[in-house]
Design a protein around this motif. Structure first.
Motif, mmCIF file in Angstrom:
data_model
loop_
_atom_site.group_PDB
_atom_site.id
_atom_site.type_symbol
_atom_site.label_atom_id
_atom_site.label_comp_id
_atom_site.label_asym_id
_atom_site.label_seq_id
_atom_site.Cartn_x
_atom_site.Cartn_y
_atom_site.Cartn_z
ATOM 1 N N LEU A 98 -5.051 2.495 -3.034
ATOM 2 C CA LEU A 98 -4.467 1.819 -4.192
ATOM 3 C C LEU A 98 -5.391 0.688 -4.617
ATOM 4 C CD1 LEU A 98 -0.736 1.536 -3.022
ATOM 5 C CD2 LEU A 98 -1.773 3.340 -4.412
ATOM 6 N N VAL A 99 -5.551 0.530 -5.920
ATOM 7 C CA VAL A 99 -6.375 -0.552 -6.463
ATOM 8 C C VAL A 99 -5.447 -1.517 -7.189
ATOM 9 C CG1 VAL A 99 -8.240 -1.150 -8.051
ATOM 10 C CG2 VAL A 99 -8.349 0.998 -6.752
ATOM 11 N N ILE A 159 6.938 3.520 -3.497
ATOM 12 C CA ILE A 159 6.382 3.584 -2.151
ATOM 13 C C ILE A 159 5.425 4.779 -2.117
ATOM 14 C CG2 ILE A 159 6.907 3.857 0.298
ATOM 15 C CD1 ILE A 159 9.797 2.808 -0.519
ATOM 16 N N PHE A 160 4.147 4.502 -1.873
ATOM 17 C CA PHE A 160 3.135 5.552 -1.838
ATOM 18 C C PHE A 160 2.883 5.966 -0.393
ATOM 19 C CE2 PHE A 160 2.505 3.462 -5.847
ATOM 20 C CZ PHE A 160 2.173 4.490 -6.709
ATOM 21 N N LYS A 183 2.281 1.818 -14.018
ATOM 22 C CA LYS A 183 0.942 2.346 -13.752
ATOM 23 C C LYS A 183 0.411 1.805 -12.435
ATOM 24 C CE LYS A 183 -0.373 2.731 -18.595
ATOM 25 N NZ LYS A 183 -1.299 2.277 -19.640
ATOM 26 N N GLN A 184 -0.259 2.703 -11.711
ATOM 27 C CA GLN A 184 -0.932 2.326 -10.477
ATOM 28 C C GLN A 184 -2.318 2.961 -10.476
ATOM 29 O OE1 GLN A 184 -0.053 0.336 -7.525
ATOM 30 N NE2 GLN A 184 -2.266 0.605 -7.465
ATOM 31 N N ASP A 207 -5.636 6.388 -13.182
ATOM 32 C CA ASP A 207 -4.373 5.679 -13.360
ATOM 33 C C ASP A 207 -3.241 6.679 -13.198
ATOM 34 O OD1 ASP A 207 -5.389 3.160 -13.790
ATOM 35 O OD2 ASP A 207 -5.337 3.310 -15.979
ATOM 36 N N LEU A 208 -2.354 6.408 -12.259
ATOM 37 C CA LEU A 208 -1.139 7.195 -12.094
ATOM 38 C C LEU A 208 -0.097 6.566 -13.002
ATOM 39 C CD1 LEU A 208 -1.118 7.406 -8.205
ATOM 40 C CD2 LEU A 208 -2.287 8.912 -9.831
#
Length: 146
Positions: A76-77, A67-68, A107-108, A38-39
């Motif tokens: 990404l999940v 923006i990743f 959170k990402q 988790d980021l």
């Protein structure tokens, strides 16, 4: 007419975005499994300012956007999540709008496709307002995964 006034208000206040910095961003990482992390991106918001949600109604303020940078070493999940925040009627936009005061946590989840260390790089676009002005902002982030 009111929409035009709001637009003029936003454009004139954008000039102050380089001077004002109502949001400070920081990041952490939480390992969920051998391949998932988790980021966590934290926003610390100056008093009297509001940071807007990931989702705002059409005709409202600018949403917070992450923006990743694409990277073949992870995916990404699901979607980015956010704290509960506050939803209230905003008289400037004449809409119910979700926002955060003091702090916010986003959170990402990501899934690794490699065992090598990597960096997740991205950018944040956001808008904060107080009772007299709005400020658009931009920040970069880099999160190391060991």
């Amino acid at each position: 007419m009111k929409k035009i006034l709001v637009l003029v208000f936003l454009i004139t206040s954008m000039g102050y975005s380089q001077i004002l910095a109502p949001v400070k961003w920081s990041t952490t990482v939480k390992k969920v499994s051998n391949i998932e992390y988790d980021l966590i991106i934290n926003a610390t918001i100056k008093p009297k300012y509001h940071l807007y949600s990931l989702k705002v109604p059409e005709g409202g303020p600018l949403p917070t956007v992450f923006i990743f940078e694409e990277n073949e070493n992870y995916e990404l999940v699901g979607n980015m999540t956010e704290d509960k925040g506050h939803t209230t009627f905003d008289p400037v936009f004449e809409l119910n709008v979700k926002y955060f005061e003091t702090s916010a946590v986003f959170k990402q989840r990501i899934k690794l496709k490699t065992k090598k260390a990597l960096k997740v790089i991205g950018e944040i676009e956001f808008m904060t307002c107080n009772d007299t002005s709005c400020v658009t902002g931009y920040d970069d982030f880099e999160i190391a995964i060991q």
